[in-house]
Design an enzyme around this catalytic site. Structure first.
Site, PDB file in Angstrom:
ATOM      1  CB  CYS A 249      -8.622  12.467  -4.314  1.00 33.50           C
ATOM      2  SG  CYS A 249      -6.893  12.484  -3.394  1.00 33.50           S
TER       3      CYS A 249
ATOM      4  CB  CYS B 131      -2.280   8.585  -6.547  1.00 33.26           C
ATOM      5  SG  CYS B 131      -2.321   8.156  -4.988  1.00 33.26           S
TER       6      CYS B 131
ATOM      7  CB  CYS C 241      -9.280   9.721  -7.888  1.00 29.69           C
ATOM      8  SG  CYS C 241      -8.614   8.131  -7.756  1.00 29.69           S
TER       9      CYS C 241
ATOM     10  CD  GLU D 290      11.892   0.207 -15.161  1.00 27.24           C
ATOM     11  OE1 GLU D 290      11.995   0.496 -13.996  1.00 27.24           O
ATOM     12  OE2 GLU D 290      11.048   0.309 -15.858  1.00 27.24           O
TER      13      GLU D 290
ATOM     14  CB  CYS E 237      -9.066   5.587  -2.122  1.00 24.31           C
ATOM     15  SG  CYS E 237      -7.347   6.399  -1.273  1.00 24.31           S
TER      16      CYS E 237
END
Length: 380
Positions: A204, A197, A211, A40, A217
DNA sequence: AAGGCGGGGAA
DNA sequence: TTCCCAGCCTT
């Protein structure tokens, strides 16, 4: 905002992940808190492609939190060299010692506790808690900010407190109900933001893929996908000049340890002058005496001034940071015998041992060219 | 709230 | 070139 979107999001996202999520990344599927934590931190502001090579190396060199805690900071920084944002490496080392001393070598599972540790902010704490401990803790990285801003039509700059608070609230509201879903859900969020995205070419707006959220959305429905999240106009980064001394004696180079707060903090680099704002008229070669005085300590009593007679201009190297541009003028200096550094920040390093040191990337490239060159003068 | 802090890949 | 990225810390 849509209630149904909030309640169905995690389920749909996890279903998407089963079909289209990323797999096979070396840190995936690992529930060891130490392994999760290292990945991370390494992935903060750093591309997956870069971490892909570096993560296994780091884990091999520092396999446990105990070994990392016991390591010398110079060795941690050497392993981190080239990854950038070196405070991450310094904090990683400090955090390992914190975990050993304050938590008996076991990472806490509570995200609030995790956030108290060095270099772990709210989002990284959430990721560790979710991946390693199945806690219902949200993350809010650039991927999630983008997904949420589009999905819920959140306008306004991401760093505004009101906007940031709204996003954290949304991130919390859409969490899956079952704790056991947290690892796959969190991974799915990151994968969806990184591969579908995306900032520049979200699927999209293409024709190949569909999507799963196109009907719900807000950004898609109002044709705002590319304008959300709102971009912040940044000022042009300032430009600086500096001089660097490449002092060689035989097969050794003089390196200087950098202060930890500054850029390239804690790395070993060449002795350098103060950075000054770049001016178009800067053509005069600096007085080499002044250069030594600026770059090296205790100039008056120092024997360094005696070795400067052979200084010759080397290349000028341009280096671009996110927020700075730097022109480094290299000065080659040869001295027949090793002068005592007289300062613990200075060290003679044989060319063959340069690999053991954490060097700024442009300096590493410069010195690598040197090592490959035939022996003799630096100016081959 | 704003600025400091790297480096590489993509467009 | 500029933009972007599994952010955090200090001021």
């Amino acid at each position: 905002m849509s209630k149904t979107l909030i309640t169905t999001f995690s389920e749909n996202l996890i279903a998407w992940h089963a079909r289209s999520g990323r797999s096979g990344l070396p840190w995936q599927g690992n529930r060891d808190p130490y392994a999760v934590w290292v990945s991370e931190v390494m992935l903060q502001q750093t591309q997956v492609a870069t971490v892909l090579e570096r993560y296994p190396r780091f884990m091999k060199r520092f396999p446990t939190v105990q070994k990392l805690a016991k390591a010398h900071i110079d060795d941690v920084l050497a392993e981190w060299a080239g990854l950038g944002y070196y405070s991450r490496a310094r904090n990683l080392h400090a955090c390992a010692q914190q975990v050993m001393k304050e938590f008996g070598g076991q990472f806490p599972s509570d995200p609030v506790m995790l956030e108290q540790l060095k270099g772990i902010g709210r989002s990284t704490a959430g990721a560790i808690a979710a991946f390693a401990f199945h806690k219902r803790a949200p993350i809010l990285d650039a991927n999630v900010k983008r997904i949420l801003a589009r999905l819920f039509g959140v306008e306004g700059a991401m760093q505004e407190k009101v906007i940031n608070d709204r996003l954290w609230k949304l991130a919390t509201d859409i969490l899956p109900v079952k704790p056991k879903d947290m690892p796959v859900y969190t991974q799915a969020l990151m994968d969806f933001g990184a591969t579908w995205c995306t900032a520049r070419k979200p699927v999209c707006l293409g024709h190949e893929k569909k999507c799963p959220f196109e009907k719900s959305c807000q950004a898609n429905l109002s044709n705002q996908v590319l304008s959300l999240p709102q971009k912040i106009v940044k000022a042009k980064s300032p430009e600086f000049d500096c001089d660097m001394l490449l002092i060689r004696s035989g097969n050794s180079i003089l390196l200087q340890k950098r202060p930890s707060k500054a850029i390239w903090g804690g790395l070993w680099s060449l002795p350098e002058s103060v950075w000054v704002a770049k001016s178009p008229s800067r053509k005069t070669t600096p007085s080499i005496q002044n250069l030594f005085a600026a770059a090296l300590p205790e100039e008056k009593a120092s024997p360094w001034l005696r070795v400067c007679k052979t200084a010759q201009a080397g290349p000028q190297i341009k280096h671009v940071f996110t927020h700075r541009r730097l022109w480094m003028q290299i000065w080659y200096v040869s001295t027949s015998k090793l002068v005592e550094p007289g300062n613990e920040k200075l060290k003679w390093v044989p060319l063959k041992q340069l690999g053991r040191y954490g060097l700024p990337q442009p300096i590493k490239v410069l010195l690598q060219g040197l090592s490959l060159a035939r022996g003799g003068d630096l100016k081959n």
